[in-house]
Design a protein around this motif. Structure first.
Motif, PDB file in Angstrom:
ATOM      1  N   ALA A 208       0.858  -1.187   0.000  1.00 30.74           N
ATOM      2  CA  ALA A 208       0.000   0.000   0.000  1.00 30.74           C
ATOM      3  C   ALA A 208       0.892   1.235   0.000  1.00 30.74           C
ATOM      4  O   ALA A 208       1.765   1.384   0.860  1.00 30.74           O
ATOM      5  CB  ALA A 208      -0.910  -0.003   1.226  1.00 30.74           C
ATOM      6  N   ALA A 209       0.681   2.124  -0.973  1.00 32.64           N
ATOM      7  CA  ALA A 209       1.530   3.309  -1.087  1.00 32.64           C
ATOM      8  C   ALA A 209       0.726   4.460  -1.674  1.00 32.64           C
ATOM      9  O   ALA A 209      -0.193   4.251  -2.476  1.00 32.64           O
ATOM     10  CB  ALA A 209       2.745   3.019  -1.971  1.00 32.64           C
ATOM     11  N   ARG A 210       1.083   5.671  -1.282  1.00 37.14           N
ATOM     12  CA  ARG A 210       0.462   6.873  -1.825  1.00 37.14           C
ATOM     13  C   ARG A 210       1.498   7.991  -1.830  1.00 37.14           C
ATOM     14  O   ARG A 210       2.507   7.945  -1.120  1.00 37.14           O
ATOM     15  CB  ARG A 210      -0.734   7.311  -0.989  1.00 37.14           C
ATOM     16  CG  ARG A 210      -0.431   7.594   0.464  1.00 37.14           C
ATOM     17  CD  ARG A 210      -1.551   8.359   1.148  1.00 37.14           C
ATOM     18  NE  ARG A 210      -1.622   9.737   0.674  1.00 37.14           N
ATOM     19  CZ  ARG A 210      -2.665  10.551   0.909  1.00 37.14           C
ATOM     20  NH1 ARG A 210      -3.726  10.100   1.561  1.00 37.14           N
ATOM     21  NH2 ARG A 210      -2.659  11.791   0.482  1.00 37.14           N
ATOM     22  N   THR A 211       1.261   8.976  -2.671  1.00 33.62           N
ATOM     23  CA  THR A 211       2.123  10.152  -2.689  1.00 33.62           C
ATOM     24  C   THR A 211       1.586  11.190  -1.708  1.00 33.62           C
ATOM     25  O   THR A 211       0.435  11.145  -1.286  1.00 33.62           O
ATOM     26  CB  THR A 211       2.191  10.765  -4.095  1.00 33.62           C
ATOM     27  OG1 THR A 211       0.868  11.141  -4.509  1.00 33.62           O
ATOM     28  CG2 THR A 211       2.778   9.778  -5.096  1.00 33.62           C
ATOM     29  N   ARG A 212       2.454  12.126  -1.359  1.00 38.13           N
ATOM     30  CA  ARG A 212       2.064  13.220  -0.471  1.00 38.13           C
ATOM     31  C   ARG A 212       2.771  14.480  -0.966  1.00 38.13           C
ATOM     32  O   ARG A 212       3.926  14.418  -1.402  1.00 38.13           O
ATOM     33  CB  ARG A 212       2.494  12.907   0.958  1.00 38.13           C
ATOM     34  CG  ARG A 212       2.217  14.016   1.976  1.00 38.13           C
ATOM     35  CD  ARG A 212       0.789  14.055   2.402  1.00 38.13           C
ATOM     36  NE  ARG A 212       0.383  12.840   3.115  1.00 38.13           N
ATOM     37  CZ  ARG A 212      -0.850  12.623   3.544  1.00 38.13           C
ATOM     38  NH1 ARG A 212      -1.808  13.517   3.327  1.00 38.13           N
ATOM     39  NH2 ARG A 212      -1.158  11.503   4.174  1.00 38.13           N
ATOM     40  N   ILE A 213       2.094  15.627  -0.909  1.00 40.39           N
ATOM     41  CA  ILE A 213       2.748  16.890  -1.246  1.00 40.39           C
ATOM     42  C   ILE A 213       2.790  17.799  -0.027  1.00 40.39           C
ATOM     43  O   ILE A 213       1.989  17.649   0.913  1.00 40.39           O
ATOM     44  CB  ILE A 213       2.068  17.612  -2.426  1.00 40.39           C
ATOM     45  CG1 ILE A 213       0.629  18.030  -2.071  1.00 40.39           C
ATOM     46  CG2 ILE A 213       2.120  16.768  -3.681  1.00 40.39           C
ATOM     47  CD1 ILE A 213       0.011  18.973  -3.097  1.00 40.39           C
ATOM     48  N   GLY A 214       3.729  18.724  -0.040  1.00 39.21           N
ATOM     49  CA  GLY A 214       3.878  19.691   1.044  1.00 39.21           C
ATOM     50  C   GLY A 214       5.065  20.584   0.764  1.00 39.21           C
ATOM     51  O   GLY A 214       5.358  20.904  -0.391  1.00 39.21           O
ATOM     52  N   TRP A 215       5.770  20.946   1.807  1.00 38.08           N
ATOM     53  CA  TRP A 215       6.908  21.854   1.667  1.00 38.08           C
ATOM     54  C   TRP A 215       8.090  21.340   2.463  1.00 38.08           C
ATOM     55  O   TRP A 215       7.953  20.503   3.344  1.00 38.08           O
ATOM     56  CB  TRP A 215       6.549  23.247   2.176  1.00 38.08           C
ATOM     57  CG  TRP A 215       5.403  23.887   1.480  1.00 38.08           C
ATOM     58  CD1 TRP A 215       5.434  24.652   0.341  1.00 38.08           C
ATOM     59  CD2 TRP A 215       4.014  23.830   1.866  1.00 38.08           C
ATOM     60  NE1 TRP A 215       4.173  25.059  -0.004  1.00 38.08           N
ATOM     61  CE2 TRP A 215       3.278  24.576   0.922  1.00 38.08           C
ATOM     62  CE3 TRP A 215       3.330  23.228   2.920  1.00 38.08           C
ATOM     63  CZ2 TRP A 215       1.910  24.734   0.995  1.00 38.08           C
ATOM     64  CZ3 TRP A 215       1.958  23.362   3.004  1.00 38.08           C
ATOM     65  CH2 TRP A 215       1.254  24.117   2.055  1.00 38.08           C
ATOM     66  N   ASN A 267      12.704  16.724  10.081  1.00 36.64           N
ATOM     67  CA  ASN A 267      11.873  17.737  10.747  1.00 36.64           C
ATOM     68  C   ASN A 267      11.639  18.957   9.867  1.00 36.64           C
ATOM     69  O   ASN A 267      10.984  19.910  10.287  1.00 36.64           O
ATOM     70  CB  ASN A 267      12.503  18.157  12.081  1.00 36.64           C
ATOM     71  CG  ASN A 267      13.948  18.623  11.922  1.00 36.64           C
ATOM     72  OD1 ASN A 267      14.422  18.877  10.816  1.00 36.64           O
ATOM     73  ND2 ASN A 267      14.657  18.728  13.041  1.00 36.64           N
ATOM     74  N   ARG A 268      12.148  18.935   8.643  1.00 37.15           N
ATOM     75  CA  ARG A 268      11.918  20.026   7.702  1.00 37.15           C
ATOM     76  C   ARG A 268      10.734  19.751   6.779  1.00 37.15           C
ATOM     77  O   ARG A 268      10.389  20.599   5.958  1.00 37.15           O
ATOM     78  CB  ARG A 268      13.175  20.271   6.859  1.00 37.15           C
ATOM     79  CG  ARG A 268      14.300  20.894   7.652  1.00 37.15           C
ATOM     80  CD  ARG A 268      15.562  21.077   6.846  1.00 37.15           C
ATOM     81  NE  ARG A 268      16.522  21.875   7.587  1.00 37.15           N
ATOM     82  CZ  ARG A 268      16.677  23.190   7.477  1.00 37.15           C
ATOM     83  NH1 ARG A 268      15.926  23.864   6.609  1.00 37.15           N
ATOM     84  NH2 ARG A 268      17.559  23.839   8.199  1.00 37.15           N
ATOM     85  N   LEU A 269      10.141  18.595   6.919  1.00 34.15           N
ATOM     86  CA  LEU A 269       9.035  18.213   6.047  1.00 34.15           C
ATOM     87  C   LEU A 269       7.709  18.708   6.629  1.00 34.15           C
ATOM     88  O   LEU A 269       7.371  18.424   7.771  1.00 34.15           O
ATOM     89  CB  LEU A 269       9.004  16.694   5.921  1.00 34.15           C
ATOM     90  CG  LEU A 269       8.536  16.091   4.591  1.00 34.15           C
ATOM     91  CD1 LEU A 269       9.345  16.612   3.431  1.00 34.15           C
ATOM     92  CD2 LEU A 269       8.624  14.570   4.661  1.00 34.15           C
ATOM     93  N   VAL A 270       6.961  19.474   5.821  1.00 29.43           N
ATOM     94  CA  VAL A 270       5.656  20.007   6.235  1.00 29.43           C
ATOM     95  C   VAL A 270       4.608  19.476   5.263  1.00 29.43           C
ATOM     96  O   VAL A 270       4.463  19.999   4.153  1.00 29.43           O
ATOM     97  CB  VAL A 270       5.655  21.541   6.239  1.00 29.43           C
ATOM     98  CG1 VAL A 270       4.289  22.073   6.685  1.00 29.43           C
ATOM     99  CG2 VAL A 270       6.758  22.089   7.135  1.00 29.43           C
ATOM    100  N   PRO A 271       3.872  18.437   5.643  1.00 31.88           N
ATOM    101  CA  PRO A 271       2.902  17.851   4.714  1.00 31.88           C
ATOM    102  C   PRO A 271       1.608  18.642   4.638  1.00 31.88           C
ATOM    103  O   PRO A 271       1.257  19.398   5.544  1.00 31.88           O
ATOM    104  CB  PRO A 271       2.648  16.472   5.325  1.00 31.88           C
ATOM    105  CG  PRO A 271       2.824  16.692   6.794  1.00 31.88           C
ATOM    106  CD  PRO A 271       3.940  17.703   6.920  1.00 31.88           C
ATOM    107  N   THR A 272       0.898  18.453   3.535  1.00 32.44           N
ATOM    108  CA  THR A 272      -0.504  18.850   3.416  1.00 32.44           C
ATOM    109  C   THR A 272      -1.333  17.572   3.504  1.00 32.44           C
ATOM    110  O   THR A 272      -0.789  16.489   3.749  1.00 32.44           O
ATOM    111  CB  THR A 272      -0.789  19.547   2.075  1.00 32.44           C
ATOM    112  OG1 THR A 272      -0.632  18.573   1.016  1.00 32.44           O
ATOM    113  CG2 THR A 272       0.152  20.713   1.832  1.00 32.44           C
ATOM    114  N   GLY A 273      -2.620  17.697   3.264  1.00 35.97           N
ATOM    115  CA  GLY A 273      -3.470  16.514   3.244  1.00 35.97           C
ATOM    116  C   GLY A 273      -3.626  15.906   1.873  1.00 35.97           C
ATOM    117  O   GLY A 273      -4.482  15.036   1.688  1.00 35.97           O
ATOM    118  N   PHE A 274      -2.764  16.307   0.896  1.00 34.37           N
ATOM    119  CA  PHE A 274      -3.025  15.962  -0.497  1.00 34.37           C
ATOM    120  C   PHE A 274      -1.922  15.149  -1.149  1.00 34.37           C
ATOM    121  O   PHE A 274      -0.767  15.182  -0.745  1.00 34.37           O
ATOM    122  CB  PHE A 274      -3.254  17.237  -1.298  1.00 34.37           C
ATOM    123  CG  PHE A 274      -4.402  18.051  -0.791  1.00 34.37           C
ATOM    124  CD1 PHE A 274      -5.702  17.591  -0.912  1.00 34.37           C
ATOM    125  CD2 PHE A 274      -4.181  19.259  -0.155  1.00 34.37           C
ATOM    126  CE1 PHE A 274      -6.763  18.318  -0.427  1.00 34.37           C
ATOM    127  CE2 PHE A 274      -5.239  20.002   0.343  1.00 34.37           C
ATOM    128  CZ  PHE A 274      -6.534  19.535   0.205  1.00 34.37           C
TER     129      PHE A 274
END
Length: 298
Positions: A208-215, A267-274
């Motif tokens: 099971a895998a999904r992508t994630r976007i953020g900053w 700790n530099r990863l800031v995810p969104t819900g998308f």
């Protein structure tokens, strides 16, 4: 990498997507070269229309030139200097101020919210959804990193397979940013296309895998993408192919960043819900969207 400007291995924007937005003066400045060198590059295939170039071609050529003198190389070296940090500096909780702004006056603007709470962090004020209406989002966020073993030999093999391809991160037209076929046909990728490639390969292997976007904090305001995959121990882990690739080119980078046996969420990863395919701002114009993420003194 070579020590001089060369088109060897450079993926040029296809003609149907070429945008002649950069004049010769700006081109020579970006590449750190003179007119004679620029003419040589044109003779060898660098696309030019009406004496103007596509800025993405110039950026990609400069970034991978190996000279160390170009503007993109120096910008990336500065932005990625944190990769030389200790494990503690990559994982320790951080408090940050977050501001996302759409510089437009569209009637209906919807912005993505930062969701570090999905990774054990926090958002103040706490979000009730993944998006909010308006042209600005401001919050105090708390992030924390995590480094755990990637237990599946299949998943480790996929990470190693990508590394062996020698894929280069490049700027691409919007129409090609998510085109995972370029990973194998031209050995180039954006973080979006690399993540789509890995998520698909994981699913084909039964994971099971999904992508994630953020900053990424401090990374030139770019929207980033990575993969979340459920490992053999049942835990969902972050795998970031592009940042592993970046780290491989940073002298003295922490080996946690490039170890295929480690699932590292800094700790530099800031995810969104998308996932990849969504946008951090939905509006009806081309006005720029900027993010500012800065440390807050405790």
């Amino acid at each position: 990498m070579t020590s001089a400007l060369s088109l060897d291995g450079v993926f040029l924007v296809p003609p149907e997507h070429h945008v002649p937005d950069t004049d010769r003066a700006a081109a020579t400045q970006l590449l750190g070269c003179d007119d004679r060198t620029l003419d040589t590059l044109v003779r060898r295939g660098l696309t030019v229309r009406d004496d103007r170039f596509d800025g993405r071609d110039l950026f990609n050529l400069a970034l991978h030139s190996g000279t160390g003198r170009t503007v993109p190389e120096q910008a990336f070296a500065f932005s990625l200097r944190w990769m030389r940090g200790t494990a503690e500096s990559l994982l320790a909780p951080r408090t940050l101020s977050f501001t996302l702004t759409a510089a437009c006056r569209c009637a209906d603007v919807v912005l993505a919210l930062p969701r570090p709470d999905r990774y054990g962090g926090a958002v103040i004020p706490a979000p009730e959804a993944d998006v909010v209406a308006g042209t600005t989002v401001s919050a105090t966020i708390r992030t924390e990193g995590r480094a755990v073993p990637l237990r599946s030999p299949v998943l480790r093999g996929l990470v190693e397979e990508f590394a062996a391809l020698g894929v280069r991160w490049v700027k691409l037209p919007d129409a090609l940013r998510e085109d995972e076929s370029l990973v194998t046909t031209h050995r180039v990728a954006t973080c979006e296309s690399a993540s789509r490639w890995l998520a698909r390969r994981c699913r084909e292997a039964g994971y099971a895998a999904r992508t994630r976007i953020g900053w990424v904090v401090g990374m030139l305001d770019l929207v980033h993408a990575w993969v979340e995959v459920t490992d053999d121990d049942g835990e969902t882990k972050v795998v970031d192919l592009i940042f592993a690739g970046f780290a491989a080119g940073v002298p003295g980078a922490n080996p946690l960043l490039t170890d295929p046996a480690v699932a590292l969420r800094t700790n530099r990863l800031v995810p969104t819900g998308f996932e990849v395919g969504a946008r951090v701002a939905r509006h009806d114009c081309d006005a720029p969207v900027t993010v500012r993420i800065k440390p807050v003194k405790e």
